[in-house]
Design a protein around this motif. Structure first.
Motif, PDB file in Angstrom:
ATOM      1  N   ARG A  44       0.987  -1.282  -0.024  1.00  0.00           N
ATOM      2  CA  ARG A  44      -0.089   0.073  -0.030  1.00  0.00           C
ATOM      3  C   ARG A  44       0.901   1.291   0.004  1.00  0.00           C
ATOM      4  NH1 ARG A  44      -2.866  -2.830  -0.181  1.00  0.00           N
ATOM      5  NH2 ARG A  44      -4.658  -3.303   1.080  1.00  0.00           N
ATOM      6  N   LEU A 270     -12.987  -8.665  -2.731  1.00  0.00           N
ATOM      7  CA  LEU A 270     -12.578  -7.279  -2.241  1.00  0.00           C
ATOM      8  C   LEU A 270     -12.224  -6.309  -3.374  1.00  0.00           C
ATOM      9  CD1 LEU A 270     -10.011  -8.386   0.541  1.00  0.00           C
ATOM     10  CD2 LEU A 270     -12.463  -7.900   0.742  1.00  0.00           C
ATOM     11  N   HIS A 271     -12.459  -6.928  -4.574  1.00  0.00           N
ATOM     12  CA  HIS A 271     -12.525  -5.975  -5.549  1.00  0.00           C
ATOM     13  C   HIS A 271     -13.736  -6.078  -6.422  1.00  0.00           C
ATOM     14  CE1 HIS A 271     -10.657  -3.691  -8.726  1.00  0.00           C
ATOM     15  NE2 HIS A 271      -9.891  -4.785  -9.550  1.00  0.00           N
ATOM     16  N   VAL A 313     -18.458  -5.027   5.474  1.00  0.00           N
ATOM     17  CA  VAL A 313     -19.614  -4.410   4.760  1.00  0.00           C
ATOM     18  C   VAL A 313     -19.184  -4.092   3.562  1.00  0.00           C
ATOM     19  CG1 VAL A 313     -21.074  -2.262   4.887  1.00  0.00           C
ATOM     20  CG2 VAL A 313     -20.135  -3.323   6.924  1.00  0.00           C
ATOM     21  N   GLY A 315     -18.732  -2.525  -0.403  1.00  0.00           N
ATOM     22  CA  GLY A 315     -19.110  -1.371  -1.005  1.00  0.00           C
ATOM     23  C   GLY A 315     -18.541  -0.243   0.137  1.00  0.00           C
ATOM     24  N   TYR A 316     -18.064  -0.730   1.119  1.00  0.00           N
ATOM     25  CA  TYR A 316     -17.529   0.443   1.770  1.00  0.00           C
ATOM     26  C   TYR A 316     -16.086   0.295   2.139  1.00  0.00           C
ATOM     27  CZ  TYR A 316     -21.810   2.681   2.324  1.00  0.00           C
ATOM     28  OH  TYR A 316     -23.086   3.328   2.155  1.00  0.00           O
ATOM     29  N   ALA A 319      -8.715   1.167  -0.758  1.00  0.00           N
ATOM     30  CA  ALA A 319      -7.261   0.963  -0.414  1.00  0.00           C
ATOM     31  C   ALA A 319      -6.609   2.458  -0.480  1.00  0.00           C
ATOM     32  CB  ALA A 319      -6.548  -0.083  -1.192  1.00  0.00           C
ATOM     33  N   LYS A 364      -9.912   1.361  12.928  1.00  0.00           N
ATOM     34  CA  LYS A 364      -8.985   0.656  12.107  1.00  0.00           C
ATOM     35  C   LYS A 364      -9.241   0.810  10.697  1.00  0.00           C
ATOM     36  CE  LYS A 364     -11.066  -3.886  11.877  1.00  0.00           C
ATOM     37  NZ  LYS A 364     -10.876  -5.400  11.865  1.00  0.00           N
ATOM     38  N   LYS A 366      -9.410   2.640   7.137  1.00  0.00           N
ATOM     39  CA  LYS A 366      -8.921   3.877   6.996  1.00  0.00           C
ATOM     40  C   LYS A 366      -9.974   4.727   6.026  1.00  0.00           C
ATOM     41  CE  LYS A 366      -4.129   2.048   7.169  1.00  0.00           C
ATOM     42  NZ  LYS A 366      -4.362   0.650   6.985  1.00  0.00           N
ATOM     43  N   ASN A 371     -17.706   3.135  -1.953  1.00  0.00           N
ATOM     44  CA  ASN A 371     -16.826   3.166  -3.160  1.00  0.00           C
ATOM     45  C   ASN A 371     -18.049   2.858  -4.345  1.00  0.00           C
ATOM     46  OD1 ASN A 371     -17.233   0.221  -3.360  1.00  0.00           O
ATOM     47  ND2 ASN A 371     -15.778   0.093  -1.672  1.00  0.00           N
ATOM     48  N   ASP A 373     -19.124   0.314  -5.853  1.00  0.00           N
ATOM     49  CA  ASP A 373     -19.793  -0.900  -5.933  1.00  0.00           C
ATOM     50  C   ASP A 373     -21.032  -0.812  -4.786  1.00  0.00           C
ATOM     51  OD1 ASP A 373     -18.180  -2.393  -7.702  1.00  0.00           O
ATOM     52  OD2 ASP A 373     -16.839  -2.506  -5.511  1.00  0.00           O
TER      53      ASP A 373
HETATM   54  N1  CMX Z   1     -16.220  -3.425   6.478  1.00  0.00           N
HETATM   55  C1  CMX Z   1     -15.327  -3.990   7.503  1.00  0.00           C
HETATM   56  N2  CMX Z   1     -14.047  -3.654   7.905  1.00  0.00           N
HETATM   57  C2  CMX Z   1     -13.480  -3.127   6.931  1.00  0.00           C
HETATM   58  C3  CMX Z   1     -13.859  -2.528   5.737  1.00  0.00           C
HETATM   59  C4  CMX Z   1     -15.480  -2.688   5.633  1.00  0.00           C
HETATM   60  N3  CMX Z   1     -16.010  -2.234   4.363  1.00  0.00           N
HETATM   61  N4  CMX Z   1     -13.036  -1.828   4.854  1.00  0.00           N
HETATM   62  C5  CMX Z   1     -11.663  -1.994   5.806  1.00  0.00           C
HETATM   63  N5  CMX Z   1     -12.039  -2.972   6.807  1.00  0.00           N
HETATM   64  C6  CMX Z   1     -11.075  -3.441   7.643  1.00  0.00           C
HETATM   65  C7  CMX Z   1     -10.338  -4.306   6.945  1.00  0.00           C
HETATM   66  O1  CMX Z   1     -10.713  -5.527   6.898  1.00  0.00           O
HETATM   67  C8  CMX Z   1      -8.871  -4.228   7.713  1.00  0.00           C
HETATM   68  O2  CMX Z   1      -9.259  -5.143   8.974  1.00  0.00           O
HETATM   69  P1  CMX Z   1      -8.000  -6.056   9.732  1.00  0.00           P
HETATM   70  O3  CMX Z   1      -7.015  -5.206   9.722  1.00  0.00           O
HETATM   71  O4  CMX Z   1      -8.545  -6.561  10.609  1.00  0.00           O
HETATM   72  O5  CMX Z   1      -7.652  -6.838   8.584  1.00  0.00           O
HETATM   73  C9  CMX Z   1      -8.888  -2.654   8.273  1.00  0.00           C
HETATM   74  O6  CMX Z   1     -10.297  -2.316   8.102  1.00  0.00           O
HETATM   75  C10 CMX Z   1      -8.077  -1.859   7.658  1.00  0.00           C
HETATM   76  O7  CMX Z   1      -8.315  -1.829   6.367  1.00  0.00           O
HETATM   77  P2  CMX Z   1      -8.094  -0.691   5.281  1.00  0.00           P
HETATM   78  O8  CMX Z   1      -6.485  -0.357   5.243  1.00  0.00           O
HETATM   79  O9  CMX Z   1      -9.054   0.377   5.656  1.00  0.00           O
HETATM   80  O10 CMX Z   1      -8.337  -1.182   3.823  1.00  0.00           O
HETATM   81  P3  CMX Z   1      -7.562  -2.127   2.928  1.00  0.00           P
HETATM   82  O11 CMX Z   1      -6.708  -1.183   2.003  1.00  0.00           O
HETATM   83  O12 CMX Z   1      -6.757  -3.299   3.452  1.00  0.00           O
HETATM   84  O13 CMX Z   1      -8.995  -2.739   1.953  1.00  0.00           O
HETATM   85  C11 CMX Z   1     -10.598  -2.774   0.831  1.00  0.00           C
HETATM   86  C12 CMX Z   1      -9.596  -2.063   1.183  1.00  0.00           C
HETATM   87  C13 CMX Z   1     -11.778  -2.090  -0.254  1.00  0.00           C
HETATM   88  C14 CMX Z   1     -10.525  -4.224   0.436  1.00  0.00           C
HETATM   89  C15 CMX Z   1     -11.833  -2.946   2.154  1.00  0.00           C
HETATM   90  O14 CMX Z   1     -12.185  -1.595   2.341  1.00  0.00           O
HETATM   91  C16 CMX Z   1     -12.779  -4.053   1.983  1.00  0.00           C
HETATM   92  O15 CMX Z   1     -12.691  -5.092   2.343  1.00  0.00           O
HETATM   93  N6  CMX Z   1     -14.018  -3.249   1.558  1.00  0.00           N
HETATM   94  C17 CMX Z   1     -15.181  -4.050   1.521  1.00  0.00           C
HETATM   95  C18 CMX Z   1     -15.220  -4.900  -0.056  1.00  0.00           C
HETATM   96  C19 CMX Z   1     -15.383  -3.850  -1.010  1.00  0.00           C
HETATM   97  O16 CMX Z   1     -16.220  -2.842  -0.967  1.00  0.00           O
HETATM   98  N7  CMX Z   1     -14.435  -3.932  -2.026  1.00  0.00           N
HETATM   99  C20 CMX Z   1     -14.632  -3.002  -3.298  1.00  0.00           C
HETATM  100  C21 CMX Z   1     -13.519  -2.216  -3.649  1.00  0.00           C
HETATM  101  C22 CMX Z   1     -13.797  -1.128  -4.717  1.00  0.00           C
HETATM  102  C23 CMX Z   1     -13.373  -2.102  -5.864  1.00  0.00           C
HETATM  103  O17 CMX Z   1     -12.336  -2.382  -6.213  1.00  0.00           O
HETATM  104  O18 CMX Z   1     -14.430  -2.627  -6.764  1.00  0.00           O
END
Ligand code: CMX
Length: 441
Positions: A44, A270-271, A313, A315-316, A319, A364, A366, A371, A373
């Protein structure tokens, strides 16, 4: 050679000269230091790729060649009587680096129409799969079956000069973009509409024709497809689908192989698969709550339940982004003008008011904001496209525009085989104790 291809060559020669100059004069300039945490946590924030087509700002969102999504919705040519930008125009912008005129967009539309023939063996390959197969698996199988048509693979096998790689990749790019809607629509009609296929309409634009082949004649749905194909097309180079396409392409795998690999990455929850997960999550929530409109309190309780089960959750979060995704906002604006009273859309908006503070509480996450989706499914359901397992295929057809335009640039700039250094945890332990040194090897 068509005039757009000639224009691309001129632009590529100019940029090639600038890159050579940068490398000659600044090749040893350090960009940033890398921390141990970054190496373990998905690289990252490490700047490690060059992608010309778009650039993501954490707070502002995506810019395609400098243009934000609201700017593109204004500036790109539209279909006759339409208000949404035509994806052909975005493709031109990403490829050439300049806004297209109406004639450029029409030229690309007709070029894509002329190249859209899909050979029968591609449909046969899809037909060989059980009907229960996920549409994204059918999609990548279809793309792989189409690889027989790669002009790059053929030219390479015959022994071509590396200076000409870009030209064959360009041809594959246009052929693939032209054919993807046909393959995607075939999958949809096979899986959900008893194999009742719809022939292309050569009078329509690329996205309008895609909507038509899917079986939707509503002008609102066509407009949605134009917007959808624009906003999902590109998100700079580090996301899984773009990075994978670039990585696999760097081995000189042809565009079909590279794009299919990228699509396998898009199929992860996750994507890109998050778009199906969002609507699935909302529909389940509504069902568990007894149907109808939930209250904000009920939504909040459901969000907490999801989190307590160790799930994300959908859609929320993001990275890179740290604010509401402008691609979410664009869809919200579309909904406000086309379907403001839709029940599912109103639930999406209530979820938007409810989720961010709860994710913030966790301390935690960030980025607690939605997003791209988080909104798309509710719009598709409104027009009748309720089969949510198909949603990531729509994302994939759009994503082709960005990642394949980038692949043209990769070959035009002669970018190298990608091969970063990896280490073991044993090496990390020795390194932090000063017993080994990082090497460039
Ligand atoms: N719900 C619950 N927990 C979440 C979260 C969410 N929507 N988004 C982040 N977190 C958690 C992570 O799982 C991580 O937990 P751990 O430390 O226990 O592993 C922590 O918060 C820190 O994560 P982050 O640094 O904020 O986010 P990342 O860069 O690691 O991941 C992403 C980014 C998108 C994978 C993550 O926010 C996520 O899983 N979102 C839900 C899935 C989603 O909507 N994906 C689509 C992204 C857009 C796309 O590519 O189409």
């Amino acid at each position: 050679m068509g005039y757009i291809k000639e224009k691309f060559k001129v632009k590529a020669d100019e940029l090639n000269a600038e890159v050579k100059d940068l490398l000659k004069n600044h090749g040893t300039t350090k960009i940033e230091d890398v921390t141990l945490a970054q190496v373990y946590q998905g690289m990252r924030g490490i700047t490690g790729l060059v992608t010309e087509t778009s650039l993501l700002d954490a707070n502002e969102g995506i810019r395609f060649r400098g243009y934000s999504i609201p700017e593109l919705r204004e500036a790109l040519p539209k279909a006759p009587g339409g208000a949404e930008p035509l994806p052909e125009g975005l493709f031109y912008l990403m490829l050439i680096g300049e806004l297209p005129g109406e004639a450029d967009v029409q030229y690309i539309s007709s070029l894509l129409g002329r190249r859209s023939h899909v050979p029968n063996h591609v449909f046969d390959a899809i037909e060989a799969l059980p009907i229960s197969t996920h549409p994204m698996t059918m999609f990548t199988v279809g793309i792989m079956a189409l690889q027989t048509e790669s002009v790059f693979a053929k030219a390479y096998a015959e022994g071509t000069n590396k200076k000409d790689y870009w030209s064959y990749v360009y041809e594959d790019t246009l052929n693939l973009i032209a054919r993807l809607p046909r393959i995607a629509a075939y999958i949809y009609r096979r899986k959900y509409k008893n194999g009742d296929h719809i022939q292309p309409n050569g009078m329509l634009d690329w996205a309008g024709n895609f909507a038509h082949m899917l079986g939707y004649s509503d002008e609102g749905f066509r407009e949605l497809m134009r917007l959808y194909m624009v906003i999902h097309a590109d998100h700079e180079g580090g996301n899984v689908s773009a990075h994978t396409t670039h990585l696999v392409g760097s081995a000189l795998s042809d565009p079909y192989l590279a794009f299919a690999a990228g699509m396998n990455g898009l199929a992860g929850p996750l994507h890109g698969l998050a778009n199906q997960e969002v609507i699935k999550w909302i529909l389940q929530m509504r069902e568990e709550l007894g149907g109808g409109m939930p209250t904000k309190e009920e939504i909040a309780a459901y969000v907490r339940k999801t989190l307590s089960e160790g799930k994300v959750v959908p859609g929320y979060g993001h990275a890179v982004l740290r604010k509401t995704d402008p691609r979410f906002t664009a869809q919200m604006e579309f909904a406000k003008s086309h379907l403001p009273n839709d029940e599912l859309v109103r639930i999406v908006w209530m979820v938007y008011e409810t989720v961010p503070p709860i994710l913030q509480e966790l301390g935690k996450v960030k980025n607690p904001w939605p997003n791209v989706d988080a909104h798309s499914g509710a719009l598709l359901v409104h027009y009748g496209l309720v089969e949510y397992e198909f949603y990531t295929v729509l994302f994939g057809v759009s994503r082709a525009l960005g990642v394949l335009a980038s692949l043209c640039w990769d070959r035009a700039l002669g970018l190298s085989l990608e091969r970063p250094k990896s280490v073991t945890t044993e090496w990390m332990k020795l390194f932090v104790n000063g017993k080994v040194e990082a090497s460039a090897e």
